[in-house]
Design an enzyme around this catalytic site. Structure first.
Site, PDB file in Angstrom:
ATOM      1  N   PHE A  15       0.834  -1.201   0.000  1.00  0.00           N
ATOM      2  CA  PHE A  15       0.000   0.000   0.000  1.00  0.00           C
ATOM      3  C   PHE A  15       0.868   1.251   0.000  1.00  0.00           C
ATOM      4  O   PHE A  15       1.936   1.285   0.620  1.00  0.00           O
ATOM      5  CB  PHE A  15      -0.887   0.054   1.251  1.00  0.00           C
ATOM      6  CG  PHE A  15      -1.846  -1.093   1.385  1.00  0.00           C
ATOM      7  CD1 PHE A  15      -3.049  -1.091   0.695  1.00  0.00           C
ATOM      8  CD2 PHE A  15      -1.553  -2.170   2.203  1.00  0.00           C
ATOM      9  CE1 PHE A  15      -3.944  -2.141   0.828  1.00  0.00           C
ATOM     10  CE2 PHE A  15      -2.429  -3.223   2.336  1.00  0.00           C
ATOM     11  CZ  PHE A  15      -3.634  -3.215   1.649  1.00  0.00           C
ATOM     12  N   ASP A  16       0.377   2.286  -0.675  1.00  0.00           N
ATOM     13  CA  ASP A  16       0.854   3.644  -0.453  1.00  0.00           C
ATOM     14  C   ASP A  16       0.014   4.215   0.689  1.00  0.00           C
ATOM     15  O   ASP A  16      -1.010   3.629   1.058  1.00  0.00           O
ATOM     16  CB  ASP A  16       0.701   4.461  -1.729  1.00  0.00           C
ATOM     17  CG  ASP A  16       1.116   5.909  -1.546  1.00  0.00           C
ATOM     18  OD1 ASP A  16       2.177   6.141  -0.945  1.00  0.00           O
ATOM     19  OD2 ASP A  16       0.371   6.805  -1.985  1.00  0.00           O
ATOM     20  N   LYS A  17       0.418   5.358   1.242  1.00  0.00           N
ATOM     21  CA  LYS A  17      -0.336   5.915   2.373  1.00  0.00           C
ATOM     22  C   LYS A  17      -1.221   7.075   1.940  1.00  0.00           C
ATOM     23  O   LYS A  17      -2.434   6.935   1.878  1.00  0.00           O
ATOM     24  CB  LYS A  17       0.617   6.378   3.482  1.00  0.00           C
ATOM     25  CG  LYS A  17      -0.108   6.957   4.702  1.00  0.00           C
ATOM     26  CD  LYS A  17       0.858   7.418   5.766  1.00  0.00           C
ATOM     27  CE  LYS A  17       1.628   8.661   5.368  1.00  0.00           C
ATOM     28  NZ  LYS A  17       0.742   9.883   5.255  1.00  0.00           N
TER      29      LYS A  17
END
Length: 330
Positions: A15-17
């Site tokens: 995941f990216d944030k």
């Protein structure tokens, strides 16, 4: 087809944030000047730089009628440009202080996301930003855990917020302060070891990982480059749609196997009788039509998606936050 088939083989999710697990609708919480410039002037300089950026952070600074010139975006680090002939940088503290050679000033507060603004003379101001988790992020992580998948959070944000998000969602490993090539370096060793990886991101700094992952999914609010590099796009920006995609991929595979099994059994039983002449051409035609109809009707069951689990209506602010910004994305 590639996505539906590949999602059945996934064992690792990256995941990216900002803009992915969080709403990406950042708000400017505070300005802490470090020099003689007042806060409103520092904000005007920062807005001029961010006016040229597509990153969700840029929206927190608003728009200005006098954008900066010669703006360069360094993914994972920040922005550099000219404002009224003054060369400025905004972003990670190490990147900003490298312009002047000054020492990195202390972060005003240990929590939250902080950006530093500076010029050739030194740091000018800290900007504190607020963001909040998407309401359906916990449901997505719960779905990944239920399937036994490994979860990683790779972010360009170097603030403590990365660890806070990972702790709140129960993510296995979280690493912040990464540039695009750093994110790719984290992915590269996984695939030769046999891992099948899905990447979920939204920014230009996620493009190398989106391109290299086995399955890549971009948010509907992602940059054009990120969408182009992804195998699928969440047009609604709802992470719950991804949970439904996991279920649909599993049901699709099961449906295909059922249809193959039925076709094999039917042909295996009927062909010997047809070869012996016990079945007339008329009955053979009727039988094949009925068999095809059964396969189609079985496949149509996929259009009936099971009702999605109800999401909690309570907000999911990041820990240690005084006033989470209101949700503003559908």
């Amino acid at each position: 087809g590639h996505v539906l088939e590949g999602l059945n083989q996934i064992d690792t999710v990256i995941f990216d944030k900002t803009g992915t697990l969080t709403e990406g609708r950042l708000t400017l919480r505070s300005i802490r000047p470090l020099g003689s410039l007042p806060a409103d002037r520092c904000l005007a300089l920062a807005a001029a730089l961010e006016n040229r950026s597509e990153h969700p952070i840029a929206r927190a600074f608003g728009r200005t009628a006098t954008p900066a010139d010669d703006v360069q975006t360094l993914p994972g680090l920040g922005l550099e440009g000219l404002v009224d002939g003054q060369r400025l940088r905004i972003g990670q503290a190490t990147f900003v202080c490298a312009l002047s050679g000054a020492e990195i000033p202390g972060v005003p507060e240990p929590r939250g996301q902080w950006l530093l603004l500076g010029d050739r003379q030194g740091p000018l101001a800290w900007f504190g930003l607020d963001d909040r988790l998407r309401d359906d992020a916990p449901a997505l992580l719960a779905a990944c855990k239920a399937r036994g998948w490994r979860t990683l959070l790779l972010s360009g944000d170097s603030s403590p917020m990365v660890a806070e998000v990972a702790a709140q969602l129960g993510i296995d490993q979280a690493i912040g302060g990464l540039r695009p090539d750093d994110k790719l370096d984290r992915l590269t060793p996984l695939q030769p070891a046999g891992s099948k990886v899905v990447m979920l991101g939204d920014g230009d700094n996620d493009v190398p990982v989106l391109a290299a992952a086995d399955i890549s999914i971009a948010m509907g609010s992602a940059t054009d480059l990120a969408k182009t590099s992804a195998d699928a796009v969440l047009l609604s920006n709802r992470l719950q749609a991804l949970v439904q995609a996991f279920d649909l991929a599993r049901r699709t595979r099961r449906n295909i196997l059922e249809n193959l099994l039925w076709a094999s059994l039917y042909n295996g039983l009927m062909l010997p009788f047809a070869a012996l002449g016990w079945i007339t051409p008329v009955w053979a035609a009727i039988g094949m039509s009925v068999s095809s109809l059964i396969v189609v009707l079985n496949a149509l069951r996929l259009t009936r998606m099971p009702p999605a689990a109800a999401l909690p209506k309570t907000e999911a602010p990041l820990p240690g936050r005084k006033s989470p910004c209101p949700p503003s994305m559908s």
